[in-house]
Design a protein around this motif. Structure first.
Motif, PDB file in Angstrom:
ATOM      1  N   THR A  73      58.163  65.577   3.739  1.00 59.31           N
ATOM      2  CA  THR A  73      56.746  65.353   3.471  1.00 59.31           C
ATOM      3  C   THR A  73      55.944  65.214   4.757  1.00 59.31           C
ATOM      4  N   GLU A  84      49.222  65.064   0.739  1.00 64.73           N
ATOM      5  CA  GLU A  84      50.627  65.111   1.142  1.00 64.73           C
ATOM      6  C   GLU A  84      51.219  66.429   0.668  1.00 64.73           C
ATOM      7  N   THR A  86      54.807  68.431   0.358  1.00 64.45           N
ATOM      8  CA  THR A  86      56.258  68.220   0.380  1.00 64.45           C
ATOM      9  C   THR A  86      56.979  69.513   0.041  1.00 64.45           C
TER      10      THR A  86
END
Length: 459
Positions: A73, A84, A86
């Motif tokens: 992440t 974020e 990921t």
């Protein structure tokens, strides 16, 4: 099914797509979008590796922070929007009952979604076209208002001991029901739940308290064993009857009080106080047979003191800040004031001094919540309204309610040769009592004279 995509997300997606990479919006944002709610936080998933994400976003002058690089992440700040991103991943091994021992990158979004907790959270929205990817029937469960684990519920809960608390929290927060197999699995994983940090448990309890009807979450905690595990003192209130005083046992009374606090949008501290204000009743309970064994009743004398002490231990265990613990415990300790119209002005002044002027409104609100818990309906507030009128009248007179309001200070007492220390503190408190009895005594000359007399008598 396709959804409208935010322009910023389209821009980020175009950067990835141009370089042959996929990008999806995932998690709670997609769930909320399906429910028709506005979304604020963006969690994105991609087949690009973290170093590739970093390279792509820096090319467009975005700030990239490796906040969770161990789990694939990075946090990206692009045009004042935080998100974020990921890499698709799968997880293996959960020896600590909370975090995976091994993380492996995956090739497909479906593999990534398979590791998530509940079907409603295992939905993705492909970017930039907004196509919904829903391999586990999450959209159907959202429409049916059902919380269901992805795959085998016991396996999902064994992977992360916080997930059972998340299930009951979501049920309270969203007004959903937990699917039978999912709920039944919680009782078998309590040992895993016990490994979760108290800070994380506190966060979930806080979210239950912030929900429209907190009792829904706490009742589910009771049914599944989570209440006994994390809030045993509250669980012990079940079956503590209060006939002659209340319609409900102590637990149901407390949950109703908490629901009332939530319905009136009272503060988090007040909701905590409403939940725990009677938690000391089980240890305070005694049988009173003064009217004969046939008319014996349970009494709960000084239960507010027991409750405040127990509340301090509970909130400390949950790692609440000291300021919250102090405030909530004070409200709990002072919630049992019994006003009648024959109170003297001195009694009103003592009430204000004991409660603290800053806490008066909160105590009034806690009393209303407590009153609602008697029978599950709005209490008769005439006595409380009369008290408020009396308090306001006394406050307008500008009288002294705290040591700082006295016409003398510790320095004034030391100036007449009363030494600093324990004795000086005792004398100041006695002066405060004198002024609460008779406000006209609050002059420097009179208080110094009284202080000197008290000191000489104590020699």
């Amino acid at each position: 099914m396709r959804k409208i995509v935010h322009p910023i997300l389209k821009e980020i997606a175009s950067i990835f797509n141009t370089n042959g990479k996929e990008l999806y919006l995932v998690g709670g944002a997609v769930r909320d979008m399906v429910m028709g709610k506005k979304i604020h936080d963006w969690d994105l998933a991609t087949d690009a590796l973290p170093r590739e994400v970093t390279s792509l976003m820096r090319q467009v002058r975005a700030k990239v922070i490796p906040t969770g690089i161990k789990h694939g992440t990075v946090t990206v700040i692009y045009k004042n929007h935080n998100t974020e991103i990921t890499t698709f991943r799968t997880e293996e091994g959960y020896s600590d009952g909370r975090r995976p021992d091994r993380v492996s990158y995956a090739a497909k979004i479906e593999e990534d979604l398979s590791r998530r907790d509940f079907t409603m959270n295992a939905i993705a929205m492909r970017l930039p076209d907004g196509k919904i990817v829903d391999p586990f029937g999450g959209v159907k469960d959202i429409k049916a208002k059902i919380i269901r684990c992805v795959g085998n519920a016991e396996e999902r809960f064994n992977e992360d001991g916080l997930r059972p608390m998340r299930a009951v929290r979501f049920a309270a927060q969203l007004g959903f029901e937990i699917e039978t197999n999912t709920q039944n699995a919680i009782g078998g994983v309590l040992e895993v739940c016990a490994k979760v940090s108290w800070e994380r448990v506190r966060e979930e309890i806080g979210k239950i308290l912030a929900s429209p009807v907190p009792s829904k979450g706490f009742r589910l905690m009771e049914e599944t064993g989570l209440l006994e595990l994390f809030l045993k003192e509250l669980a012990d209130c079940r079956g503590i009857e209060q006939k002659g005083f209340h319609q409900f046992d102590v637990l149901d009374h407390s949950l109703l009080a908490c629901d009332f606090a939530a319905s009136k949008n009272y503060s988090h501290d007040l909701r905590l106080a409403a939940l725990f204000h009677d938690v000391g009743k089980p240890p305070a309970r005694k049988i009173d047979e003064s009217g004969g064994s046939m008319n014996a009743v349970w009494t709960f004398y000084r239960h507010e003191e027991f409750s405040a002490s127990m509340c301090q231990k509970i909130l400390s265990r949950l790692r609440y800040p000291n300021i919250v613990i102090s405030n909530v415990c004070h409200l709990v300790k002072e919630h049992m004031f019994q006003y009648s119209d024959n109170w003297s002005d001195a009694a009103v002044r003592r009430f204000i001094a004991r409660a603290g002027e800053a806490n008066l409104e909160s105590l009034y609100q806690l009393r209303r919540a407590d009153g609602f818990g008697f029978a599950g309906k709005e209490p008769d507030c005439r006595s409380l309204i009369n008290l408020i009128d009396r308090v306001n009248s006394v406050k307008k007179s500008g009288q002294a309610f705290t040591l700082k309001d006295l016409a003398v200070s510790g320095k004034d007492l030391m100036a007449i040769d009363i030494p600093s220390g324990k004795t000086l503190g005792i004398i100041l408190k006695q002066l405060m009592e004198t002024v609460l009895d008779d406000p006209e005594q609050n002059t420097k000359e009179r208080l110094l004279s009284i202080a000197e007399k008290i000191y000489n008598e104590r020699k």
